[in-house]
Design a protein around this motif. Structure first.
Motif, PDB file in Angstrom:
ATOM      1  N   VAL A  82     -62.643 -48.391  -7.519  1.00 49.62           N
ATOM      2  CA  VAL A  82     -62.426 -47.407  -6.326  1.00 49.62           C
ATOM      3  C   VAL A  82     -60.791 -47.122  -5.815  1.00 49.62           C
ATOM      4  O   VAL A  82     -60.425 -46.008  -5.908  1.00 49.62           O
ATOM      5  N   PHE A  83     -60.154 -48.217  -6.070  1.00 47.13           N
ATOM      6  CA  PHE A  83     -58.626 -48.048  -5.725  1.00 47.13           C
ATOM      7  C   PHE A  83     -57.904 -47.488  -6.957  1.00 47.13           C
ATOM      8  O   PHE A  83     -57.151 -46.619  -6.726  1.00 47.13           O
TER       9      PHE A  83
ATOM     10  N   MET B  25     -72.707 -44.176  -9.466  1.00 45.25           N
ATOM     11  CA  MET B  25     -73.224 -45.013 -10.281  1.00 45.25           C
ATOM     12  C   MET B  25     -72.350 -46.353 -10.453  1.00 45.25           C
ATOM     13  O   MET B  25     -72.793 -47.346 -11.153  1.00 45.25           O
ATOM     14  N   LEU B  26     -70.990 -46.126 -10.122  1.00 44.26           N
ATOM     15  CA  LEU B  26     -70.224 -47.215 -10.347  1.00 44.26           C
ATOM     16  C   LEU B  26     -69.811 -48.037  -9.076  1.00 44.26           C
ATOM     17  O   LEU B  26     -69.363 -49.220  -9.188  1.00 44.26           O
ATOM     18  N   ILE B  27     -70.390 -47.456  -8.103  1.00 44.95           N
ATOM     19  CA  ILE B  27     -69.579 -47.938  -6.945  1.00 44.95           C
ATOM     20  C   ILE B  27     -70.588 -49.178  -6.080  1.00 44.95           C
ATOM     21  O   ILE B  27     -70.193 -49.922  -5.453  1.00 44.95           O
TER      22      ILE B  27
ATOM     23  N   ILE C 267     -70.792 -40.104 -11.449  1.00 44.48           N
ATOM     24  CA  ILE C 267     -70.131 -41.312 -12.147  1.00 44.48           C
ATOM     25  C   ILE C 267     -69.744 -42.473 -10.865  1.00 44.48           C
ATOM     26  O   ILE C 267     -69.742 -43.560 -10.944  1.00 44.48           O
ATOM     27  N   ARG C 268     -68.781 -41.845 -10.001  1.00 44.45           N
ATOM     28  CA  ARG C 268     -68.329 -42.760  -8.964  1.00 44.45           C
ATOM     29  C   ARG C 268     -69.639 -43.334  -8.213  1.00 44.45           C
ATOM     30  O   ARG C 268     -69.804 -44.514  -7.955  1.00 44.45           O
TER      31      ARG C 268
ATOM     32  N   TYR D 103     -64.950 -52.493  -6.832  1.00 46.39           N
ATOM     33  CA  TYR D 103     -63.902 -52.337  -5.800  1.00 46.39           C
ATOM     34  C   TYR D 103     -62.639 -52.025  -6.488  1.00 46.39           C
ATOM     35  O   TYR D 103     -61.870 -50.926  -6.026  1.00 46.39           O
TER      36      TYR D 103
ATOM     37  N   ILE E 139     -65.528 -55.322  -9.954  1.00 48.48           N
ATOM     38  CA  ILE E 139     -65.014 -53.992 -10.741  1.00 48.48           C
ATOM     39  C   ILE E 139     -65.074 -52.901 -10.068  1.00 48.48           C
ATOM     40  O   ILE E 139     -64.120 -52.242 -10.312  1.00 48.48           O
TER      41      ILE E 139
ATOM     42  N   ILE F 266     -62.448 -48.195 -16.599  1.00 50.47           N
ATOM     43  CA  ILE F 266     -63.537 -47.177 -16.356  1.00 50.47           C
ATOM     44  C   ILE F 266     -62.627 -46.043 -15.569  1.00 50.47           C
ATOM     45  O   ILE F 266     -63.208 -44.951 -15.684  1.00 50.47           O
TER      46      ILE F 266
ATOM     47  N   LEU G 198     -61.034 -43.669 -17.747  1.00 50.55           N
ATOM     48  CA  LEU G 198     -62.061 -42.711 -18.316  1.00 50.55           C
ATOM     49  C   LEU G 198     -62.599 -41.832 -17.264  1.00 50.55           C
ATOM     50  O   LEU G 198     -62.885 -40.604 -17.541  1.00 50.55           O
ATOM     51  N   ALA G 199     -62.935 -42.365 -16.290  1.00 48.87           N
ATOM     52  CA  ALA G 199     -63.548 -41.437 -15.136  1.00 48.87           C
ATOM     53  C   ALA G 199     -62.740 -40.422 -14.694  1.00 48.87           C
ATOM     54  O   ALA G 199     -63.136 -39.300 -14.313  1.00 48.87           O
ATOM     55  N   ASN G 200     -61.517 -40.338 -14.770  1.00 49.65           N
ATOM     56  CA  ASN G 200     -60.352 -39.651 -14.126  1.00 49.65           C
ATOM     57  C   ASN G 200     -60.167 -38.396 -15.304  1.00 49.65           C
ATOM     58  O   ASN G 200     -59.746 -37.542 -15.121  1.00 49.65           O
ATOM     59  N   ARG G 201     -60.559 -38.942 -16.624  1.00 51.94           N
ATOM     60  CA  ARG G 201     -60.434 -37.847 -17.622  1.00 51.94           C
ATOM     61  C   ARG G 201     -61.670 -37.142 -17.736  1.00 51.94           C
ATOM     62  O   ARG G 201     -61.638 -35.930 -18.135  1.00 51.94           O
ATOM     63  N   ALA G 202     -62.762 -37.444 -17.014  1.00 58.97           N
ATOM     64  CA  ALA G 202     -63.944 -36.632 -17.244  1.00 58.97           C
ATOM     65  C   ALA G 202     -63.756 -35.410 -16.491  1.00 58.97           C
ATOM     66  O   ALA G 202     -63.391 -35.404 -15.157  1.00 58.97           O
TER      67      ALA G 202
END
Lengths: 306, 296
Positions: free
Chosen positions: B175-176, B109-111, B106-107, B172, B170, B92, B95-99
């Motif tokens: 984030v790293f 919603m995932l955090i 995105i962050r 945690y 996931i 993830i 993918l998020a880094n490519r977005a």
């Protein structure tokens, strides 16, 4: 991105949305379940259109799980741990970094050694300690046969038994979890990066140690403190094993433990809608704290390790 | 380490460090010492009688089939949890880094699963994987053709606790990983792209090697998490069952000590756990900061 890759970019977004949905799925599903009446929630598969029983289920969960009292307990415990840990660590790190004294090294090493030892690995003895804070003194009395000594001395039969129990109390919930070195270590690392000139200037202006701490160190540590508030609040709120051991009185139970009472067991009616409603209520405070303080939280979580 | 410019005061530094020393002594050193002593005692459940037996408790522990089984279960459980949540987190994050757009949303919603208590994650997944009411259980039964029943089958129960524990971690890991990826110089990636390396090749040959410190750090943190903090997951989902198939070490300490009242054995188990975590901590401090780096 570096080059144009339209297909890959589309795929990226598709999978990203899929990933977010998978991560969010348990919560979305719980939210839908919490809005349904029992007849719908026990259908297989459950309908995915939210019903209008959300409030009713929240109310049932609230009264059935006695969540009012328990949420207050959780709040007291989590804030106690947060405030306790951060204040103890702040002044401890200040002492270690900005003073030179004979026991400094020993103090630092003895704190540092506890760095990663969670309460889970020392539950039994810590429990005994909390059950009787004066236990060590009692065993000293026993080992040195002080009872006998006093008998002989006073010619009077006394049985020394010291007892100060922390079971079912807020200090009992909080204090053992304050004993952790992570915050001290992080503040120490941070203080070491503060320019020497600041302290020199403060000293030149005649500031005392505590003035320097209050007027310069504390304001500089704001971001770190904010990050640790989030991390420690979540940590404190989500504690499980320790509150489970130390509380027997239902009035002292924390919310995460109390949820156990509203999970449907094998021979109950499947009140999963109520269980999900209760879970959502209890997870809300730490989730809110993380979302509202996201910026500091991410910084605090990631930066110290770098 | 200490500052060059310091204050001097005969009693203030002691006063400042005192609270920390006091809590550590009472709730850390004394219990640890007490546990060490208790691990070498045999006593009856009522605490009336105890006898010093040296290492007999440890010998009994390591010749006990149930304990060895619990070690195996813990290793499998923590490795599976760590690998599942780390690979999903890495995927993830990549993918998020490519977005290009919407990184902040995105962050967000995932955090947030980070803030969900392990015990609550257990309850949510208990519902999703419930043999008669769970929707994920239904999907497993339908598409994989498995006779899914975590209440009866040890293997299913294991999969269940792994899913509940991995899901929570996931975010945690995410984030790293994303922080690690953003720290990689853009110029490196661009240079590789100029040389004709495809996005996948760039990931394998540049991003992943440069993430190795993060990978190692997260491996340690995830294993510590699944060793100790998953107590809530086990307690809400399986209570170590069925037939001890999810009885991880931390849960066994609790069961033997607080339910079985076998103080000697429980203390010995605590000492074993403490030794494990001390070794892990030393390993982490030795290797994370220095050794795992991209060279060459």
């Amino acid at each position: 991105m570096v080059e144009k890759t339209p297909i890959l970019d589309t795929l990226t977004y598709v999978f990203l949305v899929l990933g977010i949905l998978i991560v969010g799925f348990p919560i979305i599903y719980a939210l839908i379940a919490a809005s349904l009446p029992i007849e719908d929630v026990s259908k297989v598969p459950m309908p995915l259109i939210p019903g209008d029983y959300l409030l009713a289920n929240f109310t049932t969960a609230w009264t059935k799980g006695n969540l009012g009292t328990q949420l207050i307990n959780s709040f007291i415990m989590a804030s106690g741990i947060t405030i306790g840990k951060i204040s103890v660590s702040l002044i401890g790190a200040f002492s270690i970094v900005y003073f030179d004294y004979r026991l400094r090294k020993i103090a630092f090493i003895s704190v540092f050694c506890t760095l990663m030892l969670p309460v889970e690995v020392r539950i039994l003895p810590t429990y005994e300690m909390a059950a009787n804070l004066l236990g060590p003194i009692q065993s000293l009395v026993n080992v040195m046969h002080l009872n006998w000594l006093i008998d002989w001395f006073a010619n009077y039969d006394i049985d020394i038994s010291l007892n100060l129990s922390l079971l079912d109390t807020y200090p009992g919930l909080i204090l053992p979890l304050v004993a952790s070195a992570t915050c001290t270590f992080l503040f120490r690392q941070f203080f070491l990066t503060i320019p020497e000139e600041l302290c020199e200037a403060a000293k030149m202006d005649g500031a005392s140690a505590m003035t320097f701490f209050r007027k310069i160190l504390l304001p500089l540590s704001k971001t770190n403190i904010a990050a640790l508030v989030v991390i420690e609040f979540v940590y404190g709120w989500n504690q499980y094993l320790w509150p489970l051991l130390i509380t027997t009185n239902p009035k002292m139970m924390t919310a995460v433990i109390g949820l156990q009472n509203i999970i449907p067991q094998a021979d109950d009616l499947p009140f999963w809608n109520v269980a999900m409603a209760g879970s959502l209520i209890v997870m809300l405070p730490p989730v809110l704290v993380v979302l509202l303080m996201q910026r500091w939280f991410v910084k605090g979580l990631v930066d110290p390790e770098k | 380490m200490i500052k060059r410019s310091i204050f001097s005061n005969p009693y203030l530094p002691y006063l400042l460090i005192l609270p920390q020393i006091l809590v550590t002594l009472t709730f850390f050193y004394w219990p640890a010492f007490d546990g060490l002593i208790n691990s070498m005692l045999v006593s009856d459940p009522f605490g009336n009688y105890s006898r010093f037996v040296w290492f007999k408790n440890f010998i009994a522990l390591f010749t006990d089939f149930l304990y060895l089984k619990s070690i195996g279960i813990t290793l499998m459980f923590s490795l599976a949890t760590a690998i599942t949540s780390m690979s999903l987190g890495l995927l993830i994050a990549t993918l998020a880094n490519r977005a290009l757009k919407g990184k902040a949303i995105i962050r967000t919603m995932l955090i947030w699963p980070y803030a969900v208590a392990p015990a609550i994650s257990g309850i949510l997944w208990l519902f999703l994987l419930h043999p008669s009411y769970g929707v994920v259980a239904l999907a497993i039964k339908k598409f994989l053709g498995v006779d899914w029943n975590p209440v009866l089958h040890g293997g299913d129960a294991m999969v269940m606790v792994i899913m509940a524990s991995a899901w929570k971690e996931i975010s945690y890991n995410f984030v790293f990983f994303i922080a690690g990826m953003q720290a990689i110089p853009k110029s490196l990636i661009e240079a590789a792209a100029m040389d004709g390396a495809s996005p996948f090749r760039r990931f394998w040959n540049i991003t992943l090697p440069l993430l190795s410190p993060t990978l190692f750090f997260l491996m340690v943190m995830n294993i510590i998490y699944s060793f100790f903090e998953t107590f809530g997951v086990i307690h809400t989902m399986t209570q170590g069952g069925p037939g001890g198939s999810t009885n991880i070490l931390v849960y066994k300490v609790y069961q033997d000590g607080f339910i079985g009242l076998n103080l000697g054995s429980s203390s010995a188990q605590s000492v074993v756990l403490m030794s494990i975590i001390i070794v892990v901590t030393i390993l982490q401090f030795k290797y994370v900061e220095k050794k795992v780096q991209y060279t060459g």
